[in-house]
Write an enzyme that holds these catalytic residues in place. Structure first.
Site, PDB file in Angstrom:
ATOM      1  N   ARG A  67      72.418  40.106 -96.005  1.00  0.00           N
ATOM      2  CA  ARG A  67      72.738  41.506 -96.317  1.00  0.00           C
ATOM      3  C   ARG A  67      73.145  41.696 -97.768  1.00  0.00           C
ATOM      4  O   ARG A  67      73.029  42.798 -98.303  1.00  0.00           O
ATOM      5  CB  ARG A  67      73.814  42.027 -95.361  1.00  0.00           C
ATOM      6  CG  ARG A  67      73.292  42.287 -93.948  1.00  0.00           C
ATOM      7  CD  ARG A  67      74.243  43.128 -93.137  1.00  0.00           C
ATOM      8  NE  ARG A  67      75.467  42.441 -92.798  1.00  0.00           N
ATOM      9  CZ  ARG A  67      75.603  41.563 -91.811  1.00  0.00           C
ATOM     10  NH1 ARG A  67      74.546  41.229 -91.071  1.00  0.00           N
ATOM     11  NH2 ARG A  67      76.766  41.005 -91.543  1.00  0.00           N
ATOM     12  N   TYR A  71      71.838  44.809-100.014  1.00  0.00           N
ATOM     13  CA  TYR A  71      72.699  45.720-100.767  1.00  0.00           C
ATOM     14  C   TYR A  71      72.368  45.685-102.263  1.00  0.00           C
ATOM     15  O   TYR A  71      72.409  46.716-102.940  1.00  0.00           O
ATOM     16  CB  TYR A  71      74.166  45.361-100.541  1.00  0.00           C
ATOM     17  CG  TYR A  71      74.590  45.415 -99.093  1.00  0.00           C
ATOM     18  CD1 TYR A  71      74.007  46.321 -98.208  1.00  0.00           C
ATOM     19  CD2 TYR A  71      75.551  44.540 -98.584  1.00  0.00           C
ATOM     20  CE1 TYR A  71      74.383  46.364 -96.878  1.00  0.00           C
ATOM     21  CE2 TYR A  71      75.934  44.588 -97.249  1.00  0.00           C
ATOM     22  CZ  TYR A  71      75.347  45.493 -96.401  1.00  0.00           C
ATOM     23  OH  TYR A  71      75.706  45.532 -95.084  1.00  0.00           O
ATOM     24  N   TYR A  93      76.374  57.880 -94.209  1.00  0.00           N
ATOM     25  CA  TYR A  93      76.953  58.261 -92.928  1.00  0.00           C
ATOM     26  C   TYR A  93      78.453  57.986 -92.923  1.00  0.00           C
ATOM     27  O   TYR A  93      78.905  56.949 -93.395  1.00  0.00           O
ATOM     28  CB  TYR A  93      76.239  57.426 -91.876  1.00  0.00           C
ATOM     29  CG  TYR A  93      76.754  57.424 -90.477  1.00  0.00           C
ATOM     30  CD1 TYR A  93      76.828  58.589 -89.731  1.00  0.00           C
ATOM     31  CD2 TYR A  93      77.098  56.220 -89.861  1.00  0.00           C
ATOM     32  CE1 TYR A  93      77.255  58.565 -88.411  1.00  0.00           C
ATOM     33  CE2 TYR A  93      77.521  56.184 -88.540  1.00  0.00           C
ATOM     34  CZ  TYR A  93      77.600  57.359 -87.821  1.00  0.00           C
ATOM     35  OH  TYR A  93      78.021  57.328 -86.523  1.00  0.00           O
TER      36      TYR A  93
END
Length: 263
Positions: A67, A71, A93
């Site tokens: 990840r 990113y 979100y």
């Protein structure tokens, strides 16, 4: 003039975005977004059709991808748009600064390069949790940790306060390549928590609703049953206090107060 604004769209579709954040989205040259579902993504595109969905940078089915690499790619594409002279918005979100490293990294890099960059707050899962469960964290206080970080480091919770463990659905996952945990890892967490909480102590699995027609998930169970619980990427673990607050008599004496003064 080039600029970057990271905004939060709240937890529920449309209704929880602030007036200022909505305006930034509508007037941006380009919007980069991470929404929880396709419905939210379409709503955002309705505000500004010049939209780039950052979900494309996550690992595809069958692919193993760290990840951190994901990113980094997101930050790169956002900053490239800022460098090209655009008014850029990154819409995330919930709250854009809570468990959202892309916003923090992008703002830091943009400012380092001399561009204007700031963050607008959004309604977070924690804000919804207090409302949905009906708890005022000011009554006894609360502590908050990412679940894996709580496991990996020597944190000491206060059992007289509420304890929040975020991202419980990936508790104990250290490779940054998986989006799930397993019962063995959760059993380790249960044994760790048992130092402060009885195995029969009631805990709550919380998942906020992302549409007004849905209800939040508020599932109560015993701590010992956590390894068998059904968890998702949006699950949060709330552990209510297991002990009562104790008066600090030494401080009360210095202030000339007694416990009876509190009624």
């Amino acid at each position: 003039m080039s600029s970057l604004v990271c905004v939060g769209t709240g937890l529920q579709l449309a209704g929880q975005i602030s007036v200022s954040s909505k305006s930034y989205v509508e007037h941006a040259d380009i919007v980069f977004s991470l929404m929880p579902d396709s419905l939210a993504q379409k709503w955002l595109e309705g505000l500004n059709p010049n939209n780039v969905d950052l979900q494309q940078f996550y690992a595809k089915e069958g692919e193993v991808k760290n990840r951190r690499d994901t990113y980094s790619q997101m930050v790169d594409v956002i900053l490239n748009a800022v460098r090209s002279g655009k008014k850029v918005v990154c819409a995330l979100y919930g709250h854009p600064g809570v468990f959202a490293c892309v916003s923090h990294l992008s703002i830091k890099q943009a400012r380092k390069e001399g561009f204007r960059a700031h963050m607008e707050p959004g309604i977070s899962a924690e804000s919804c949790l207090w409302a949905d469960v009906g708890i005022d964290p000011g009554n006894s206080g609360h502590q908050s940790f990412e679940a894996s970080q709580f496991m990996f480091f020597k944190h000491t919770p206060d059992p007289t306060t509420h304890l929040l463990l975020w991202q419980i659905g990936i508790a104990g996952e250290h490779t940054l390549t998986e989006f799930h945990t397993n019962s063995d890892r959760l059993q380790v967490l249960v044994e760790q928590l048992n130092e402060w909480y009885p195995l029969e102590h009631e805990i709550i699995i919380y998942e906020g609703a992302n549409l007004p027609v849905f209800k939040a998930r508020i599932e109560r169970l015993a701590l010992k049953d956590l390894p068998q619980a059904e968890l998702s990427c949006i699950s949060t673990l709330l552990i209510p206090p297991s002990k009562k607050l104790e008066y600090n008599l030494a401080v009360l004496n210095k202030l000339g107060i007694t416990p009876e003064d509190f009624g």
